[in-house]
Design a protein around this motif. Sequence first.
Motif, PDB file in Angstrom:
ATOM      1  N   MET A   6       9.360  46.866 -20.489  1.00 60.09           N
ATOM      2  CA  MET A   6       8.683  46.416 -21.739  1.00 60.09           C
ATOM      3  C   MET A   6       9.555  45.393 -22.474  1.00 60.09           C
ATOM      4  O   MET A   6      10.544  45.620 -22.925  1.00 60.09           O
ATOM      5  N   ILE A   7       8.925  44.234 -22.841  1.00 60.12           N
ATOM      6  CA  ILE A   7       9.492  43.054 -23.576  1.00 60.12           C
ATOM      7  C   ILE A   7       8.857  43.256 -25.013  1.00 60.12           C
ATOM      8  O   ILE A   7       7.620  42.824 -24.998  1.00 60.12           O
ATOM      9  N   GLU A   8       9.521  43.548 -26.241  1.00 58.56           N
ATOM     10  CA  GLU A   8       9.080  43.493 -27.440  1.00 58.56           C
ATOM     11  C   GLU A   8       9.682  42.382 -28.108  1.00 58.56           C
ATOM     12  O   GLU A   8      10.802  42.100 -28.288  1.00 58.56           O
ATOM     13  N   ILE A   9       8.783  41.367 -28.766  1.00 56.85           N
ATOM     14  CA  ILE A   9       9.352  40.369 -29.412  1.00 56.85           C
ATOM     15  C   ILE A   9       8.557  40.379 -30.888  1.00 56.85           C
ATOM     16  O   ILE A   9       7.138  40.269 -30.780  1.00 56.85           O
ATOM     17  N   ARG A  10       9.485  40.099 -32.122  1.00 59.09           N
ATOM     18  CA  ARG A  10       8.959  40.060 -33.429  1.00 59.09           C
ATOM     19  C   ARG A  10       9.846  39.053 -33.990  1.00 59.09           C
ATOM     20  O   ARG A  10      11.092  39.229 -34.067  1.00 59.09           O
ATOM     21  N   ILE A  11       9.313  37.850 -34.487  1.00 57.73           N
ATOM     22  CA  ILE A  11      10.145  36.912 -34.799  1.00 57.73           C
ATOM     23  C   ILE A  11       9.501  36.296 -36.223  1.00 57.73           C
ATOM     24  O   ILE A  11       8.241  36.278 -36.447  1.00 57.73           O
ATOM     25  N   GLN A  12      10.475  35.752 -36.974  1.00 60.17           N
ATOM     26  CA  GLN A  12       9.760  35.094 -37.967  1.00 60.17           C
ATOM     27  C   GLN A  12      10.949  33.942 -38.221  1.00 60.17           C
ATOM     28  O   GLN A  12      12.087  34.189 -38.374  1.00 60.17           O
ATOM     29  N   HIS A  13      10.418  32.727 -38.208  1.00 58.55           N
ATOM     30  CA  HIS A  13      11.383  31.709 -38.255  1.00 58.55           C
ATOM     31  C   HIS A  13      10.329  30.390 -38.721  1.00 58.55           C
ATOM     32  O   HIS A  13       9.266  30.121 -38.310  1.00 58.55           O
ATOM     33  N   PRO A  14      11.063  29.513 -39.666  1.00 56.99           N
ATOM     34  CA  PRO A  14      10.446  28.331 -39.994  1.00 56.99           C
ATOM     35  C   PRO A  14       9.881  27.356 -39.004  1.00 56.99           C
ATOM     36  O   PRO A  14      10.519  27.219 -38.061  1.00 56.99           O
ATOM     37  N   LEU A  15       8.763  26.859 -39.202  1.00 57.74           N
ATOM     38  CA  LEU A  15       8.362  25.739 -37.966  1.00 57.74           C
ATOM     39  C   LEU A  15       7.709  24.690 -38.768  1.00 57.74           C
ATOM     40  O   LEU A  15       7.212  24.640 -39.779  1.00 57.74           O
ATOM     41  N   THR A  16       8.127  23.476 -38.227  1.00 51.99           N
ATOM     42  CA  THR A  16       7.723  22.352 -38.543  1.00 51.99           C
ATOM     43  C   THR A  16       6.633  21.711 -37.645  1.00 51.99           C
ATOM     44  O   THR A  16       7.206  21.622 -36.316  1.00 51.99           O
TER      45      THR A  16
END
Length: 293
Positions: free
Chosen positions: A1-11
């Motif tokens: 299982m691949i778990e991905i949780r991300i928070q990053h500014p996006l332009t």
Amino acid sequence: MIEIRIQHPLTSADGADMLKPDLQIAAQQSACLSGASGAGKTTLLRIIAGLLKPQQGFIRAGDQVWLDTERGICLPPQQRRVGMVFQDYALFPHMTVQANIAYALARSQPALVTHLLQLTGLQALAQRKPAQLSGGQQQRVALARALARIWDQPGSLLLLDEPLSALDAETRSQLQDVLQQAMQQSGCTSLLVSHDMAEIFRLCQQVFVLEHGRIARSGSPEQVFLQGGQAGQLTLQAQVLAVRREEVVYVLSLLIGQEVTEVFASAEQAAGLRPGDRIAVAVRSITPLGRAG
């Protein structure tokens, strides 16, 4: 299982936003990341690969944590079980095909290199350099090199950033066959960025639609793209080539797959459309043309 949780500014073209996906991919499953340009797809792949550190995030592949900003964990790319295929191939121009593939291995594995050459149909080209290859052949080398890095490794992930988008239809179809077989043999989990509907249905079991940095819809290709429409109605993805007015109606020249067709549209439907826009076309009836042969 691949778990991905991300928070990053996006332009994006619409201004500042936040890339904030939360997704899980089952082991050995092929998933697709879809969405409009600027939604954050390539940025997310770069974060997963370790090429970009996010503001906050957590990534776990199998039993290995690649990223946990709360605990100060951020493994470099070489410590993540990731193979990545770029749109521009990114091959070493001074190396042969065989050497490009072998370079991805932590130790010498000539049998695996030979197998990958056979799998991707590159045996006869093993001693050539990238400049001596066609675009489709170079993409085969890029795929073989990415597979070499993750072959037969539990918890590995193959990342594909629109790898076939620059190829002609015939070459693209051939490489889809190669890619499908390679993913099955390698035992890896994969995440493909693609806008090609046929490619998504052919290669992926799971789809994540990214909108403004967030997962707007997810499920199987059928659940994401086919449900919710009107009964008896088929929706096709098309690209606008031209818009012209003829008396009281508008005529849209559209590219659907590899075919160019023209459809009538009202002033309301044609309003704001420009060449290059992508639209959905509803087909309310289907007429069989007969079978080949």
